[in-house]
Scaffold this motif. Structure first.
Motif, PDB file in Angstrom:
ATOM      1  N   ARG A   1      27.530   3.528  41.439  1.00 45.22           N
ATOM      2  CA  ARG A   1      26.874   4.356  42.743  1.00 45.22           C
ATOM      3  C   ARG A   1      27.340   5.831  42.836  1.00 45.22           C
ATOM      4  NH1 ARG A   1      26.202  -0.128  47.642  1.00 45.22           N
ATOM      5  NH2 ARG A   1      24.873  -1.552  46.547  1.00 45.22           N
ATOM      6  N   LYS A   2      26.351   6.573  43.473  1.00 44.32           N
ATOM      7  CA  LYS A   2      26.670   7.898  43.625  1.00 44.32           C
ATOM      8  C   LYS A   2      27.241   7.984  44.916  1.00 44.32           C
ATOM      9  CE  LYS A   2      24.994   9.644  39.726  1.00 44.32           C
ATOM     10  NZ  LYS A   2      23.748  10.261  39.743  1.00 44.32           N
ATOM     11  N   PRO A   3      27.889   8.978  45.505  1.00 46.06           N
ATOM     12  CA  PRO A   3      28.877   8.924  46.983  1.00 46.06           C
ATOM     13  C   PRO A   3      27.504   9.019  47.965  1.00 46.06           C
ATOM     14  CG  PRO A   3      29.563  10.722  45.362  1.00 46.06           C
ATOM     15  CD  PRO A   3      28.388  10.181  44.725  1.00 46.06           C
ATOM     16  N   ARG A   4      26.405   9.309  47.678  1.00 45.14           N
ATOM     17  CA  ARG A   4      25.382   9.518  48.790  1.00 45.14           C
ATOM     18  C   ARG A   4      24.877   7.738  49.026  1.00 45.14           C
ATOM     19  NH1 ARG A   4      22.609  11.536  44.470  1.00 45.14           N
ATOM     20  NH2 ARG A   4      20.988  10.377  43.621  1.00 45.14           N
ATOM     21  N   GLN A   5      25.237   7.042  48.025  1.00 47.08           N
ATOM     22  CA  GLN A   5      24.862   5.545  48.163  1.00 47.08           C
ATOM     23  C   GLN A   5      26.071   4.900  48.713  1.00 47.08           C
ATOM     24  OE1 GLN A   5      24.106   5.398  43.837  1.00 47.08           O
ATOM     25  NE2 GLN A   5      21.907   4.924  44.271  1.00 47.08           N
ATOM     26  N   LEU A   6      27.178   5.304  49.157  1.00 51.85           N
ATOM     27  CA  LEU A   6      28.201   4.707  49.526  1.00 51.85           C
ATOM     28  C   LEU A   6      28.449   4.740  51.081  1.00 51.85           C
ATOM     29  CD1 LEU A   6      30.916   5.855  46.912  1.00 51.85           C
ATOM     30  CD2 LEU A   6      29.766   3.487  46.923  1.00 51.85           C
ATOM     31  N   SER A   7      28.874   3.733  51.819  1.00 53.67           N
ATOM     32  CA  SER A   7      29.244   3.737  53.071  1.00 53.67           C
ATOM     33  C   SER A   7      30.456   4.596  53.266  1.00 53.67           C
ATOM     34  CB  SER A   7      29.570   2.624  53.783  1.00 53.67           C
ATOM     35  OG  SER A   7      30.605   2.142  53.198  1.00 53.67           O
ATOM     36  N   GLY A   8      30.735   5.141  54.672  1.00 50.15           N
ATOM     37  CA  GLY A   8      31.879   5.939  54.762  1.00 50.15           C
ATOM     38  C   GLY A   8      33.169   5.364  54.435  1.00 50.15           C
ATOM     39  N   GLY A   9      33.342   4.192  54.602  1.00 50.31           N
ATOM     40  CA  GLY A   9      34.580   3.177  54.272  1.00 50.31           C
ATOM     41  C   GLY A   9      34.789   3.239  52.682  1.00 50.31           C
ATOM     42  N   GLN A  10      33.490   2.993  52.078  1.00 51.01           N
ATOM     43  CA  GLN A  10      33.513   3.059  50.783  1.00 51.01           C
ATOM     44  C   GLN A  10      33.837   4.427  50.076  1.00 51.01           C
ATOM     45  OE1 GLN A  10      29.668   1.487  50.038  1.00 51.01           O
ATOM     46  NE2 GLN A  10      30.213  -0.747  50.275  1.00 51.01           N
ATOM     47  N   ALA A  11      33.381   5.506  50.669  1.00 51.78           N
ATOM     48  CA  ALA A  11      33.755   6.892  50.147  1.00 51.78           C
ATOM     49  C   ALA A  11      35.154   7.121  50.377  1.00 51.78           C
ATOM     50  CB  ALA A  11      32.698   7.838  50.721  1.00 51.78           C
ATOM     51  N   GLN A  12      35.669   6.737  51.325  1.00 52.56           N
ATOM     52  CA  GLN A  12      37.130   6.973  51.555  1.00 52.56           C
ATOM     53  C   GLN A  12      37.933   6.220  50.232  1.00 52.56           C
ATOM     54  OE1 GLN A  12      39.841   4.906  52.400  1.00 52.56           O
ATOM     55  NE2 GLN A  12      41.272   6.606  53.528  1.00 52.56           N
TER      56      GLN A  12
END
Length: 367
Positions: A147-158
């Motif tokens: 997944r690209k960053p825009r497809q991740l939730s905030g917690g997943q991106a962290q």
């Protein structure tokens, strides 16, 4: 190298800090003068109000800002030492950074975001992706590697950002407000996950935060700076028990005053006296929680040793209670239940009487 190992270079002898620094930075009228040590496996939280120097310290450690004086030694190696004309650029420092907004590469998958650091450190594409897949699995993100960053939730991106920082096996991990971008529910879950990952990190960790709860939960030791200088340092228990500045008192939720004690009586600077259960002589701090302050429509009778007339300056919700700001001979915060506030019909500008029992206060030496 397996997941969880950390490159410490020439690791210092037992009992010697992994990070040994004295950060001195002159920026116009502002001067940062911060001694800072962190042991292997230790998490230190750096706290302070806006403009205290937290960001300057972070940028200096990361190599984005040079020291004016002092030194920065990590894992036995000088990274920045103006007196010896030593300077190590950012890309050659064994440091990982998790930024407040994560700064993930938007065009790369989670896997390639994490693999970017190992690639920069000389791994081939296959090795770097294997390392990245290990770290993402450890973060519970195996299903999200493409997944690209825009497809991740905030917690997943962290967690992707944390994996990217740890994948280069840093001797020092820098966390810049790592939970600030999350909503309250995600923040709670992610804080618990972050605590587990930091406990497994063999290197040193510096957490820069405004949030006292993040610091209290995640850090082994707190360093608090104001105006570029350390004002208090120690364990969470020590600092919450004995704050030494107004900022620290607000941080841990206490009313704090300074005065001169004679036995159980403390004379504050403005001439107001408080009676405390502790006995001292000389300069002291006296502290008590807002929950210790009782409000009355008239002058109370009975046991409280400290009573005074006050005026309500403001009312705010604070958890399940209301935080009442009072002016008068001293400024004080009081916590009352909504039911009590309704019974007293509390409104801004209203005169009331405040009372604090001597046994509810704590006094300790100011020196």
């Amino acid at each position: 190298m397996t997941v969880g190992q950390t490159v410490l270079g020439a690791a210092p002898p037992l009992g010697v800090p992994l990070l040994d620094a004295h950060l001195v930075v002159d920026r116009g009228a502002f001067r940062l003068d911060l001694p800072l040590t962190i042991d292997p496996g230790e998490v230190v939280a750096l706290l302070g109000p806006n403009g205290a120097g937290k960001t300057t310290a972070l940028r200096t450690l990361a190599g984005l800002l040079p020291l004016s004086a002092g030194h920065l030694t990590l894992a036995g190696r000088d990274l920045d030492h103006p007196g010896r004309r030593v300077w190590t650029p950012t890309e050659r420092r064994p440091i990982g950074v998790v930024f407040q907004d994560y700064l993930l590469f938007p065009h790369l998958s989670a896997l390639d975001n994490v693999a970017f650091g190992p690639r920069r450190h000389g791994m081939n594409r296959h090795q770097a992706r294997h390392r990245a897949a290990e770290w993402l699995a450890r973060m519970g993100l195996t299903e999200h590697v493409r997944r690209k960053p825009r497809q991740l939730s905030g917690g997943q991106a962290q967690r992707v950002a944390l994996a990217r920082a740890l994948a280069v096996a840093p001797a020092l991990l820098l966390l810049d407000e790592p939970l600030a971008a999350l909503d309250a529910r995600t923040r709670l879950d992610t804080r618990a996950q972050l605590q587990q990952h930091l406990a497994a990190h063999a290197g040193a960790t510096l957490l820069v935060t405004h949030d006292p709860l993040d610091a209290l939960v995640l850090a082994d030791r707190l360093v608090i700076i104001e105006h570029g200088h350390v004002v208090q340092e120690g364990s969470a228990a020590t600092i919450t028990a004995q704050p030494r500045t107004d900022y620290v008192a607000r941080l841990v939720g206490l009313n704090l005053y300074r005065g001169r004690a004679t036995g159980h009586s403390i004379l504050l600077a403005d001439g107001f006296r408080l009676t405390t259960g502790d006995q001292h002589d000389g300069e002291v701090f006296v502290a008590f929680p807002p929950s210790a302050v009782a409000l009355h429509p008239g002058q109370p009778d009975g046991s409280p040793r400290n009573t005074w007339p006050a005026t309500i300056a403001g009312i705010q919700r604070h958890g399940d209670n209301l935080r009442i700001q009072l002016t008068g001979p001293i400024e004080v915060a009081a916590d009352v239940t909504p039911a009590a506030a309704a019974q007293l019909r509390l409104t801004p500008g209203q005169p009331v009487w405040a009372a604090v029992k001597a046994a509810e206060t704590r006094a300790y030496p100011a020196g």
